[in-house]
Design a protein around this motif. Structure first.
Motif, PDB file in Angstrom:
ATOM      1  N   LEU A 455      -1.581  -0.006   1.981  1.00  0.00           N
ATOM      2  CA  LEU A 455      -1.806  -0.298   3.397  1.00  0.00           C
ATOM      3  C   LEU A 455      -3.264  -0.646   3.660  1.00  0.00           C
ATOM      4  CD1 LEU A 455       0.409   2.536   4.909  1.00  0.00           C
ATOM      5  CD2 LEU A 455       0.797   0.078   5.172  1.00  0.00           C
ATOM      6  N   ILE A 456      -4.183   0.036   2.983  1.00  0.00           N
ATOM      7  CA  ILE A 456      -5.599  -0.289   3.138  1.00  0.00           C
ATOM      8  C   ILE A 456      -5.887  -1.671   2.558  1.00  0.00           C
ATOM      9  CG2 ILE A 456      -7.946   0.364   2.474  1.00  0.00           C
ATOM     10  CD1 ILE A 456      -7.098   3.261   2.567  1.00  0.00           C
ATOM     11  N   ILE A 457      -5.209  -2.012   1.458  1.00  0.00           N
ATOM     12  CA  ILE A 457      -5.370  -3.348   0.886  1.00  0.00           C
ATOM     13  C   ILE A 457      -4.896  -4.401   1.880  1.00  0.00           C
ATOM     14  CG2 ILE A 457      -4.522  -4.909  -0.903  1.00  0.00           C
ATOM     15  CD1 ILE A 457      -6.656  -2.996  -1.869  1.00  0.00           C
ATOM     16  N   LYS A 754      -5.146   2.474  11.539  1.00  0.00           N
ATOM     17  CA  LYS A 754      -3.764   2.011  11.485  1.00  0.00           C
ATOM     18  C   LYS A 754      -3.149   2.279  10.117  1.00  0.00           C
ATOM     19  CE  LYS A 754      -1.045  -2.259  11.732  1.00  0.00           C
ATOM     20  NZ  LYS A 754      -1.113  -3.738  11.938  1.00  0.00           N
ATOM     21  N   ALA A 755      -3.920   2.061   9.060  1.00  0.00           N
ATOM     22  CA  ALA A 755      -3.400   2.277   7.706  1.00  0.00           C
ATOM     23  C   ALA A 755      -3.062   3.747   7.485  1.00  0.00           C
ATOM     24  CB  ALA A 755      -4.422   1.796   6.672  1.00  0.00           C
ATOM     25  N   ILE A 760       0.899   8.079   6.939  1.00  0.00           N
ATOM     26  CA  ILE A 760       1.415   9.390   7.353  1.00  0.00           C
ATOM     27  C   ILE A 760       2.839   9.249   7.869  1.00  0.00           C
ATOM     28  CG2 ILE A 760       1.143  11.228   9.056  1.00  0.00           C
ATOM     29  CD1 ILE A 760      -1.893  10.828   8.795  1.00  0.00           C
ATOM     30  N   ALA A 761       3.091   8.178   8.639  1.00  0.00           N
ATOM     31  CA  ALA A 761       4.442   7.957   9.163  1.00  0.00           C
ATOM     32  C   ALA A 761       5.438   7.726   8.030  1.00  0.00           C
ATOM     33  CB  ALA A 761       4.439   6.759  10.112  1.00  0.00           C
TER      34      ALA A 761
END
Length: 791
Positions: A455-457, A754-755, A760-761
Motif C-alpha cells: 500500500l505504501i508502494i 491512507k496506507a 489496518i482495515a
C-alpha cells in the motif's frame, strides 16, 4: 516395513482432511512464493533471450559515436582502432511530422538507410511494405508502432518539416528496429507511440536535405571478441574530437538497451529477494501446525511406538504431512506462476517493442521453487518434530502434565474482579501462554507488513506522478529547438497570443565524474528564478541555483557518491568540449531520471556561448492552446513540442499497464497471504481449545459466550499485532521500493495515513472473516467427540 506404513498412510489422509483449512492457507503462502519466482525468472529469461537474439539477428551496434560533421574517410581511421570489427557511418537528424488529427507537431528521429541491399548494422525488420528505392528521395519507412498509433499504412503520404523546410514523403513500408525497443521523445523518458516517431530514408536524400554529402554525423561500431569497451571509446573520441564529437558511448549507455536491461536486472533482484519472504512465513505456519498436531497426538505417538514403530517411522509420518503440504503448494505455485507470466507478457510488449515475446519456462525455477519450499517447510516442521524423539511410549500415552502457571503471577488481580468469566478466560490465556501468543502476533504482523508495504508502494507511485507533473514541472508545454537558438527566441515565444510565460532551458551533454565513478547524461540550465520547472529539495522547496556550482539530483548524487560541498569533474561533450571541476552546491529531489541543474547563464558562460537556449517551457491560457500549437507548427527552429498532460498520461500508463503493474499482482498476493495467516492462527487456536470450548457448552454457556472466549483471544492478538505490523511494514517497504526503482523512476517511501488505515482495515477485515468461519464451525462441532479423552 510396508505393512507398518499402510496404517500410517491412512492416518496421514485423516490428518490432512482434519487440518484442511490450515493446510490450504499454508499451501497458498508457499504457492505465492513459488509463483513469484517462476513468473519473475520466466520474465527475465523471456526478455533477455529475446533481446539478445534480436540484437544478433539484426546486427545491433556495440558502440555509437555521434559527431557534428565528419568526412567519410574518417571511417577508415575508426576501423583501424584496435578491437574494432566493423564500422558503418550514417546520417541522423530530427524533424516534425504534421499529423492532421493532432493539434501539435510530432517529433521524429530521421535515420539514413544504406543504398545497397547487403546486411548492415542496426538492420531494420520490415513489418509491412518494402524498403525505399535508392533512386527515389521521397520514399520512407516508418516505425511500425508510430504508424499503428496514427493508422498510417504503406501507400499513405505524410508531411515532414526537415531542416526548416516542409516536404511530402511516401510511406512505402513500416518496420521495427533493435535500436528502438524502448524509445521516447527527446528530453523525455516515458514512451508514447503517438508522440514520437522514427523515419528511415535513403542516405542520398537525407544527406542532401541536411547538407551532409560526403560526410556523416554518426558512426556505428561492432567490436571483436575480448575487446575492452572503455579503451575503444577513448580511441574513438580521440579520432572524432576534431569533428565536434559529444563523446562515443557503449551499448550499456544506449537509452533503449539501458531501460530494458534495468528492467531485467530489477526482475532478477526481485526473483531472489521476494520469494524467500513468503517461504519463511510458510515455515513459521508449518511449525505452528506441526507442533500443535504433535502436542494433541501424544497418545497416538505413544501407541505407535508401543506397537513397534521406530522414531524414524513416526517422524517420517509427520515429515510426510509437511512435505505433502509443501509440495502441493509448490505445484500450485508453478501453475500459478506460468499463468501470471503469460498474463504479464502483453504488459511488457506494450512498451518494449520486440518482434515477439513468449513466456519461457525455466526448468531451474521449477526445481528451485519446489526444493526450496520443501526444504524451508521441512525446516519449520523439524523444530516441532524434536518432541517425537523425546517421548517414550509410556510417557507419551499418559496425559500431558498440566501447564505450570505459578510463575505467571497474579497479574491484574484487581482488574480481573471487574471482568466477567469469559473475559477472564481470555486474559488468563494471553498472560499464561505469552510465547504462544507472541508467535500468533508475529504471524499476523508479518501478514500486515506485506500488505502495508504494498500500500505504501502504491502511494509512492502516486507521489511520483503528482510531484513530477504538478510540483516540479508546472508548465503546459515544452518546446525543443533544432539547434541552440539565441535567447531572443524566448521573447518571440512569449509574444505569441495566449502565452503567459516562457522560460528558457539549456541542455548540454556531459560526463560527470568523481574518481572512478561516472555518469553520462546532461546538465540542464534553468533561469535563476524559474517558475515552470524547478529544482526542489527534500521538503519540496525550490533550490536557488547558484552562479557557481552544480545541483545534482538525489539518484545522481548516489551514483557519484558525493554530497554538498564535494567537487566533481564535468566533461562537456559539445561546443568547446572543456573539462572543468565544480562544486556540488545542492541536492535536488528527482523521482524521474537522474538530472543535474545549473544556472543557465553560468552554464552558457562555461560553454563560452552566452545567451543561447535549447528549448523553452511555456505557460498557456486555457482555450488558447490550439492557436499556440498551430503557430509552433510553422516555426522552422522548433524540433518538438511536448505537452505535460500527455507526458503525465503516458507515465500513468507505464505504471499501471506496463512493468509497474506488477505491484498490483504482488499487492493482491500480499492481501491473500494476510488472510491466510490470520485464518491459520484462528483455526490453530480453535483446535487447541476444542475440549475447553466443548466443556463450556456443557456447563451451560451460550454459543456466543463460547465463541467470545476464542474470538476474544484472536481480537486481542490482532490488536497487539497492528503496531508491530506497522514497524515491520516500514522496514519491508524500503526493500521493495528499492526493487521497484529503476533509472526510469525512483519510488519514494511515502508514509501516508491512507496506507496505514487501509492496511489496518485489511487485517481487521481478515480477522472478522476468519472469526466468522470459526464461529460457524463451532456450531457444527460435535461436543461429545471433543470431550472424549484417553485418560
Amino acid at each position: 516395513m510396508v505393512r507398518r506404513l499402510k496404517p500410517l498412510h491412512a492416518k496421514l489422509t485423516r490428518d490432512l482432511w482434519r487440518i484442511k483449512g490450515q493446510a490450504l492457507a499454508i499451501m497458498l503462502v508457499i504457492g505465492i512464493g513459488v509463483a513469484l519466482q517462476v513468473m519473475m525468472t520466466g520474465l527475465v529469461a523471456s526478455l533477455s533471450q529475446t533481446r539478445d537474439a534480436y540484437y544478433e539477428r539484426h546486427q545491433f551496434a556495440q558502440v555509437f559515436a555521434p559527431v557534428s560533421r565528419a568526412p567519410e574517410h574518417v571511417a577508415g581511421q575508426l576501423h583501424d582502432i584496435p578491437g574494432v570489427a566493423t564500422v558503418q557511418t550514417r546520417i541522423s537528424g530530427m524533424g516534425l511530422i504534421d499529423i492532421p488529427t493532432r493539434e501539435i507537431p510530432v517529433s521524429a528521429r530521421i535515420l539514413s538507410l544504406p543504398t545497397h541491399e547487403l546486411r548492415h548494422l542496426n538492420e531494420i525488420r520490415l513489418t509491412a511494405g518494402r524498403r525505399p528505392d535508392s533512386g527515389k528521395s521521397a520514399e520512407i519507412v516508418l516505425l511500425d508502432s508510430f504508424a499503428a498509433a496514427h493508422s498510417i499504412v504503406p501507400g499513405d503520404q505524410i508531411e515532414v518539416t526537415l531542416n526548416g523546410s516542409r516536404r511530402t514523403f511516401d510511406v512505402v513500408g513500416t518496420a521495427q528496429s533493435p535500436e528502438f525497443i524502448y524509445y521516447a521523445a527527446p528530453g523525455e523518458m516515458i514512451p508514447d507511440d503517438a508522440r514520437f516517431g522514427v523515419i528511415w530514408i535513403g542516405r542520398p536524400a537525407l544527406a542532401a536535405a541536411l547538407d551532409l554529402e560526403g560526410a556523416f554525423n554518426e558512426a556505428l561500431i561492432t567490436l571483436l571478441r575480448g575487446a575492452v569497451v572503455d579503451a575503444v571509446l577513448d580511441d574513438v573520441d580521440r579520432v572524432l574530437e576534431p569533428y565536434g564529437s559529444p563523446g562515443a558511448y557503449g551499448l550499456a549507455d544506449h537509452p533503449s538497451d539501458r531501460f530494458i536491461s534495468e528492467e531485467i536486472a530489477g526482475l532478477e533482484i526481485s526473483a531472489k529477494n521476494v520469494p524467500p519472504i513468503f517461504m519463511l512465513v510458510a515455515a513459521f505456519l508449518l511449525y505452528i501446525v506441526t507442533s500443535r498436531t504433535i502436542q494433541s497426538e501424544r497418545e497416538e505417538i505413544g501407541l505407535m511406538k508401543a506397537f513397534g514403530y521406530t522414531d524414524t517411522e513416526v517422524s517420517g509420518h509427520y515429515v510426510q504431512l509437511v512435505v505433502i503440504i509443501a509440495l502441493s503448494g509448490a505445484l500450485f505455485g508453478c501453475l500459478l506462476g506460468v499463468g501470471l507470466g503469460r498474463m504479464t507478457i502483453p504488459l511488457y510488449t506494450t512498451y518494449y517493442k520486440l518482434p515477439f515475446l513468449l513466456f519461457r519456462l525455466e526448468f531451474s525455477s521449477f526445481v528451485t521453487g519446489i526444493l526450496t519450499s520443501v526444504f524451508v517447510a521441512t525446516l519449520g516442521g523439524a523444530f516441532a518434530l524434536r518432541r517425537v524423539f523425546r517421548l517414550t511410549p509410556a510417557e507419551a500415552m499418559r496425559p500431558a502434565a498440566p501447564p505450570d502457571f505459578s510463575k505467571a503471577g497474579n497479574v491484574g488481580s484487581h482488574v480481573m474482579t471487574f471482568l466477567d468469566q469469559p473475559t477472564r478466560m481470555v486474559v488468563r490465556r494471553l498472560v499464561r501462554q505469552p510465547w504462544r501468543m507472541m508467535g500468533a502476533v508475529a504471524g499476523i504482523a508479518a501478514g500486515m507488513a506485506l500488505s502495508l508495504s504494498m500500500l505504501i508502494i502504491y502511494e509512492g507511485f502516486d507521489t511520483v506522478l503528482d510531484r513530477t507533473f504538478n510540483v516540479i514541472d508546472r508548465s503546459d508545454a515544452t518546446v525543443s529547438f533544432v539547434t541552440n537558438a539565441p535567447v531572443k527566441t524566448i521573447f518571440e515565444l512569449e509574444r505569441l497570443p495566449g502565452v503567459t510565460l516562457a522560460e528558457p532551458v539549456r541542455n548540454v551533454a556531459v560526463v560527470l565524474r568523481n574518481g572512478r565513478r561516472s555518469h553520462s547524461g546532461a546538465v540542464t540550465g534553468l533561469a535563476p528564478q524559474s517558475q515552470l520547472f524547478r529544482a526542489l529539495d527534500s521538503n519540496a522547496a525550490p533550490i536557488p541555483l547558484p552562479t557557481r556550482g552544480i545541483v545534482l539530483s538525489t539518484p545522481l548524487a548516489d551514483i557519484l557518491d558525493v554530497g554538498i560541498g564535494d567537487r566533481i569533474t564535468v566533461d562537456i561533450r559539445e561546443g568547446s568540449q572543456m573539462v572543468v571541476s565544480t562544486r556540488v552546491a545542492g541536492i535536488a529531489q528527482s523521482l524521474i531520471g537522474s538530472p543535474a541543474f545549473m544556472d543557465i547563464d553560468a552554464l552558457n558562460s562555461l560553454m563560452g556561448e552566452p545567451l543561447r537556449v535549447s528549448g523553452a517551457y511555456l505557460s498557456i491560457y486555457d482555450g488558447e492552446q490550439d492557436a499556440i500549437y498551430t503557430a509552433l507548427k510553422g516555426m522552422p527552429m522548433v524540433a518538438g513540442v511536448s505537452l505535460r498532460r500527455e507526458a503525465e498520461q503516458a507515465f500513468q500508463e507505464v505504471m499501471n499497464q506496463g512493468a509497474g503493474s506488477s505491484r498490483f499482482i504482488m499487492g493482491f498476493m500480499a492481501f491473500a497471504i494476510t488472510f491466510g495467516i490470520i485464518y491459520n492462527v484462528a483455526r490453530v487456536a480453535q483446535d487447541e481449545r476444542a475440549r475447553d470450548l466443548a466443556s463450556l457448552r456443557v456447563m451451560g454457556f451460550y454459543k456466543s459466550e463460547t465463541a467470545f472466549v476464542l474470538l476474544g483471544e484472536l481480537g486481542a492478538v490482532t490488536l497487539v499485532a497492528l503496531p508491530l505490523g506497522v514497524l515491520l511494514g516500514n522496514g519491508l517497504t524500503t526493500l521493495i521500493a528499492a526493487g521497484f526503482s529503476t533509472d526510469l523512476y525512483q519510488i519514494p517511501v511515502v508514509y501516508a495515513p491512507k496506507a496505514y488505515g487501509t492496511a489496518i482495515a485489511v487485517v481487521v477485515g481478515a480477522a472478522l472473516a476468519s472469526g466468522w468461519l470459526v464461529w460457524r464451525d463451532l456450531g457444527r462441532s460435535d461436543i461429545t467427540l471433543a470431550l472424549k479423552t484417553r485418560e
